[in-house]
Write a protein that holds these residues in place. Structure first.
Motif, PDB file in Angstrom:
ATOM      1  N   SER A   1       0.823  -1.195   0.000  1.00 14.64           N
ATOM      2  CA  SER A   1       0.000   0.000   0.000  1.00 14.64           C
ATOM      3  C   SER A   1       0.865   1.256   0.000  1.00 14.64           C
ATOM      4  O   SER A   1       0.569   2.238  -0.706  1.00 14.64           O
ATOM      5  CB  SER A   1      -0.925   0.002   1.220  1.00 14.64           C
ATOM      6  N   GLN A   2       1.944   1.215   0.782  1.00 19.08           N
ATOM      7  CA  GLN A   2       2.819   2.380   0.862  1.00 19.08           C
ATOM      8  C   GLN A   2       3.454   2.702  -0.489  1.00 19.08           C
ATOM      9  O   GLN A   2       3.555   3.861  -0.886  1.00 19.08           O
ATOM     10  CB  GLN A   2       3.910   2.147   1.906  1.00 19.08           C
ATOM     11  N   LYS A   3       3.870   1.670  -1.182  1.00 17.45           N
ATOM     12  CA  LYS A   3       4.461   1.885  -2.511  1.00 17.45           C
ATOM     13  C   LYS A   3       3.421   2.456  -3.477  1.00 17.45           C
ATOM     14  O   LYS A   3       3.734   3.319  -4.303  1.00 17.45           O
ATOM     15  CB  LYS A   3       5.029   0.577  -3.044  1.00 17.45           C
ATOM     16  N   TRP A   4       2.184   1.981  -3.378  1.00 14.86           N
ATOM     17  CA  TRP A   4       1.127   2.467  -4.269  1.00 14.86           C
ATOM     18  C   TRP A   4       0.805   3.932  -3.979  1.00 14.86           C
ATOM     19  O   TRP A   4       0.596   4.736  -4.897  1.00 14.86           O
ATOM     20  CB  TRP A   4      -0.120   1.614  -4.105  1.00 14.86           C
ATOM     21  N   LEU A   5       0.772   4.307  -2.682  1.00 16.88           N
ATOM     22  CA  LEU A   5       0.388   5.660  -2.307  1.00 16.88           C
ATOM     23  C   LEU A   5       1.521   6.675  -2.437  1.00 16.88           C
ATOM     24  O   LEU A   5       1.261   7.880  -2.459  1.00 16.88           O
ATOM     25  CB  LEU A   5      -0.110   5.685  -0.851  1.00 16.88           C
ATOM     26  N   ALA A   6       2.755   6.208  -2.508  1.00 15.98           N
ATOM     27  CA  ALA A   6       3.898   7.127  -2.500  1.00 15.98           C
ATOM     28  C   ALA A   6       3.778   8.208  -3.566  1.00 15.98           C
ATOM     29  O   ALA A   6       4.131   9.370  -3.337  1.00 15.98           O
ATOM     30  CB  ALA A   6       5.204   6.347  -2.664  1.00 15.98           C
ATOM     31  N   THR A   7       3.268   7.845  -4.730  1.00 17.60           N
ATOM     32  CA  THR A   7       3.128   8.826  -5.812  1.00 17.60           C
ATOM     33  C   THR A   7       1.805   9.584  -5.753  1.00 17.60           C
ATOM     34  O   THR A   7       1.591  10.524  -6.525  1.00 17.60           O
ATOM     35  CB  THR A   7       3.230   8.138  -7.188  1.00 17.60           C
ATOM     36  N   LYS A   8       0.924   9.166  -4.850  1.00 13.99           N
ATOM     37  CA  LYS A   8      -0.405   9.773  -4.788  1.00 13.99           C
ATOM     38  C   LYS A   8      -0.484  10.909  -3.767  1.00 13.99           C
ATOM     39  O   LYS A   8      -1.354  11.766  -3.871  1.00 13.99           O
ATOM     40  CB  LYS A   8      -1.454   8.711  -4.431  1.00 13.99           C
ATOM     41  N   TYR A   9       0.368  10.892  -2.754  1.00 13.18           N
ATOM     42  CA  TYR A   9       0.288  11.916  -1.707  1.00 13.18           C
ATOM     43  C   TYR A   9       0.365  13.328  -2.292  1.00 13.18           C
ATOM     44  O   TYR A   9      -0.493  14.167  -2.057  1.00 13.18           O
ATOM     45  CB  TYR A   9       1.426  11.751  -0.703  1.00 13.18           C
ATOM     46  N   LYS A  10       1.392  13.599  -3.050  1.00 13.16           N
ATOM     47  CA  LYS A  10       1.603  14.925  -3.641  1.00 13.16           C
ATOM     48  C   LYS A  10       1.074  14.988  -5.061  1.00 13.16           C
ATOM     49  O   LYS A  10       0.476  15.975  -5.473  1.00 13.16           O
ATOM     50  CB  LYS A  10       3.093  15.276  -3.614  1.00 13.16           C
ATOM     51  N   ASP A  11       1.307  13.951  -5.817  1.00  6.88           N
ATOM     52  CA  ASP A  11       0.844  13.835  -7.199  1.00  6.88           C
ATOM     53  C   ASP A  11       1.270  15.060  -8.013  1.00  6.88           C
ATOM     54  O   ASP A  11       2.451  15.361  -8.102  1.00  6.88           O
ATOM     55  CB  ASP A  11      -0.674  13.612  -7.237  1.00  6.88           C
ATOM     56  N   ASP A  12       0.310  15.789  -8.584  1.00  6.86           N
ATOM     57  CA  ASP A  12       0.649  16.909  -9.468  1.00  6.86           C
ATOM     58  C   ASP A  12       0.610  18.265  -8.772  1.00  6.86           C
ATOM     59  O   ASP A  12       0.672  19.314  -9.431  1.00  6.86           O
ATOM     60  CB  ASP A  12      -0.298  16.929 -10.673  1.00  6.86           C
ATOM     61  N   ALA A  13       0.521  18.278  -7.447  1.00  8.90           N
ATOM     62  CA  ALA A  13       0.478  19.539  -6.707  1.00  8.90           C
ATOM     63  C   ALA A  13       1.877  20.143  -6.598  1.00  8.90           C
ATOM     64  O   ALA A  13       2.888  19.442  -6.688  1.00  8.90           O
ATOM     65  CB  ALA A  13      -0.094  19.315  -5.315  1.00  8.90           C
ATOM     66  N   ALA A  14       1.932  21.445  -6.380  1.00 10.68           N
ATOM     67  CA  ALA A  14       3.217  22.130  -6.232  1.00 10.68           C
ATOM     68  C   ALA A  14       3.930  21.708  -4.952  1.00 10.68           C
ATOM     69  O   ALA A  14       5.165  21.721  -4.881  1.00 10.68           O
ATOM     70  CB  ALA A  14       2.997  23.640  -6.233  1.00 10.68           C
ATOM     71  N   ARG A  15       3.164  21.318  -3.951  1.00 11.46           N
ATOM     72  CA  ARG A  15       3.736  20.866  -2.676  1.00 11.46           C
ATOM     73  C   ARG A  15       2.741  19.933  -2.001  1.00 11.46           C
ATOM     74  O   ARG A  15       1.540  19.989  -2.277  1.00 11.46           O
ATOM     75  CB  ARG A  15       4.043  22.066  -1.771  1.00 11.46           C
ATOM     76  N   TRP A  16       3.246  19.089  -1.099  1.00 13.45           N
ATOM     77  CA  TRP A  16       2.347  18.200  -0.369  1.00 13.45           C
ATOM     78  C   TRP A  16       1.380  19.035   0.476  1.00 13.45           C
ATOM     79  O   TRP A  16       1.761  20.034   1.076  1.00 13.45           O
ATOM     80  CB  TRP A  16       3.131  17.258   0.565  1.00 13.45           C
ATOM     81  N   GLY A  17       0.128  18.598   0.491  1.00 11.44           N
ATOM     82  CA  GLY A  17      -0.874  19.246   1.332  1.00 11.44           C
ATOM     83  C   GLY A  17      -1.667  20.347   0.671  1.00 11.44           C
ATOM     84  O   GLY A  17      -2.699  20.768   1.199  1.00 11.44           O
ATOM     85  N   GLU A  18      -1.206  20.843  -0.468  1.00 10.54           N
ATOM     86  CA  GLU A  18      -1.842  21.968  -1.165  1.00 10.54           C
ATOM     87  C   GLU A  18      -3.293  21.636  -1.517  1.00 10.54           C
ATOM     88  O   GLU A  18      -3.614  20.535  -1.955  1.00 10.54           O
ATOM     89  CB  GLU A  18      -1.069  22.273  -2.439  1.00 10.54           C
ATOM     90  N   GLN A  19      -4.179  22.628  -1.321  1.00 10.89           N
ATOM     91  CA  GLN A  19      -5.587  22.478  -1.681  1.00 10.89           C
ATOM     92  C   GLN A  19      -6.012  23.618  -2.601  1.00 10.89           C
ATOM     93  O   GLN A  19      -5.515  24.735  -2.480  1.00 10.89           O
ATOM     94  CB  GLN A  19      -6.470  22.481  -0.424  1.00 10.89           C
ATOM     95  N   LYS A  20      -6.945  23.324  -3.494  1.00  3.94           N
ATOM     96  CA  LYS A  20      -7.423  24.309  -4.454  1.00  3.94           C
ATOM     97  C   LYS A  20      -8.863  24.706  -4.143  1.00  3.94           C
ATOM     98  O   LYS A  20      -9.700  23.852  -3.835  1.00  3.94           O
ATOM     99  CB  LYS A  20      -7.344  23.751  -5.877  1.00  3.94           C
ATOM    100  N   LEU A  21      -9.139  25.988  -4.300  1.00  7.44           N
ATOM    101  CA  LEU A  21     -10.494  26.486  -4.058  1.00  7.44           C
ATOM    102  C   LEU A  21     -11.495  25.819  -4.997  1.00  7.44           C
ATOM    103  O   LEU A  21     -12.600  25.469  -4.586  1.00  7.44           O
ATOM    104  CB  LEU A  21     -10.527  28.011  -4.250  1.00  7.44           C
ATOM    105  N   GLU A  22     -11.104  25.611  -6.249  1.00  2.72           N
ATOM    106  CA  GLU A  22     -12.052  25.041  -7.211  1.00  2.72           C
ATOM    107  C   GLU A  22     -12.490  23.635  -6.815  1.00  2.72           C
ATOM    108  O   GLU A  22     -13.632  23.231  -7.082  1.00  2.72           O
ATOM    109  CB  GLU A  22     -11.447  25.018  -8.609  1.00  2.72           C
TER     110      GLU A  22
END
Length: 334
Positions: A280-301
Motif C-alpha cells: 500500500s505504501q508503494k502504491w500511495l507514495a506517488t499519490k500523496y503529492k501527485d501533481d500539486a506544487a507541494r504536499w498538502g496543497e488544496q485548491k479552491l475550485e
C-alpha cells in the motif's frame, strides 16, 4: 458514514479516547517531554498508510524538532471531527465531505492540508460479477454504511450511463469489509484502492473498479485531509505551522522512502499486515503529492466543485462558503 450531529455534547467519551494513544516516540526523556508543547491528532479510522507521515514525523523526531509532543489518538466513538470541533483535540484526520457538512451546520472546523491530492476511491466488485460501468449496477446489491451521500453518488454516476438507481438494492452493512461482504451476497462496495484494492491484489482476488473521478471532475475531492478548528487558527497559528512543518517532512519522507516509511508504521502498529502496509505504501507514495506544487496543497475550485455537487444533489441545506472551509496558510513553502 453517518451524518454527524456536531452540536451534541462531546465530553462523555473523551477521557477514554484520550487514553488510546500511540507512543510519543523518539526516545525523549521525561524532562525533555515536559518542555515540549503537547498536541493531539485523532485518526479517522484504525492506523493505515493514509497516516504514515504522522508516524514518520513522530519516529524521526520531526515533531520534537518543532518543540511539539504529539500523541496520535484512535477515534473511539466520539470521532475525530467531534473531538476537533469541541477543542478536545488540536488536529484530526477528516474528509472534505465531512468538513463541508460540519460547516453547513455552523461547526468551525477547517482543513489545513490534503493528505492525498486526488480521490482514489471507487466502487469495487469481484471480477466475475462483470460490473464494469454504472449501468451494470442495475439489478445488483450495494453494501454501504447507510449515508445519503452513497445513494446520491451512485445515482449521479448511473444517470451519466442512462441507468436507474431504483434498480439497485442498497443495504447497510456497517463496517463489514469488502472481502467479507462479497461472501454475503453483496455485489459491490465503495473502497479506497490504496488499501482495499491493494489488498485484493495481494490476495490474488481480481476486482473491477468504477472510479468516481472517471465520471465527474466534481467528485475529485480531498479525502482524507488534516483538520483543526477556528479557535486554534486564531489563538495558536504558530502551533499549526510547527505541526504542519513536521508532518510535511513526514509525508515527504514517505514519498521518497516508501519501504522505510512502511517499516516505521509497522513497528508502531505491529497488528497490521506487513505485506499489505508495504504494498500500500508503494502504491500511495506517488499519490500523496501527485501533481500539486507541494504536499498538502488544496485548491479552491476543488472545494467549490464538490460542495456545489453536494448542494445540487440535495445533500446540503445551503451553499458552502468554501474559502472558510480550508486554508493553505500554514503549509511550509515548497
Amino acid at each position: 458514514m453517518k451524518k454527524i450531529l456536531f452540536l451534541a455534547v462531546f465530553t462523555m467519551l473523551l477521557a477514554a479516547c484520550r487514553g488510546e494513544t500511540a507512543n510519543s516516540g523518539s526516545g525523549t526523556s521525561k524532562n525533555d517531554q515536559d518542555k515540549l508543547e503537547k498536541a493531539n491528532i485523532v485518526l479517522d479510522w484504525t492506523p493505515n498508510t493514509n497516516h504514515t507521515g504522522l508516524y514518520v514525523a513522530q519516529e524521526k523526531g520531526y515533531f520534537k524538532e518543532e518543540g511539539l509532543d504529539v500523541d496520535i489518538i484512535m477515534p473511539g466513538d466520539a470521532g475525530a471531527d467531534n473531538l476537533v470541533a469541541s477543542g478536545q483535540a488540536e488536529f484530526g484526520i477528516s474528509y472534505q465531505e465531512g468538513i463541508t457538512e460540519a460547516r453547513i451546520q455552523g461547526v468551525p472546523i477547517v482543513s489545513v492540508a490534503a493528505i492525498i491530492q486526488h480521490n482514489t476511491s471507487g466502487f469495487a466488485s469481484l471480477k466475475d460479477k462483470n460490473i464494469k460501468t454504472p449501468k451494470d449496477f442495475e439489478g445488483k446489491t450495494y453494501g454501504g454504511w447507510g449515508a445519503p451521500l452513497e445513494k446520491a453518488i451512485i445515482e449521479s454516476l448511473m444517470k451519466q450511463d442512462h441507468a436507474d438507481v431504483g434498480k439497485v438494492n442498497i443495504i447497510n452493512i456497517g463496517d463489514t469489509d469488502f472481502f467479507t461482504a462479497t461472501k454475503q451476497n453483496i455485489d459491490f462496495t465503495w473502497i479506497y484502492y490504496g488499501w482495499t484494492g491493494v489488498e485484493a491484489e495481494l490476495r490474488n482476488t481480481p476486482i473491477n473498479m468504477v472510479w468516481l473521478t472517471d465520471y465527474s471532475d466534481k467528485l475529485d475531492y480531498y479525502t482524507p485531509v488534516i483538520s483543526t478548528n477556528e479557535t486554534m487558527i486564531k489563538e495558536k497559528p504558530e502551533t499549526i505551522r510547527k505541526f504542519l512543518r513536521a508532518v510535511t517532512k513526514g509525508y515527504e519522507f514517505a514519498i521518497e522512502n516508501p519501504e522505510e516509511a512502511a517499516n516505521i508504521l509497522i513497528a508502531a502498529e505491529p497488528e497490521l499486515d506487513p505485506d499489505l502496509v508495504q504494498a500500500s505504501q508503494k502504491w500511495l507514495a506517488t499519490k500523496y503529492k501527485d501533481d500539486a506544487a507541494r504536499w498538502g496543497e488544496q485548491k479552491l475550485e476543488v472545494w467549490e466543485n464538490y460542495s456545489q455537487w453536494m448542494y445540487d444533489n440535495g445533500l446540503l441545506e445551503k451553499q458552502l462558503d468554501s474559502k472558510k472551509a480550508f486554508t493553505n496558510e500554514f503549509l511550509p513553502e515548497s
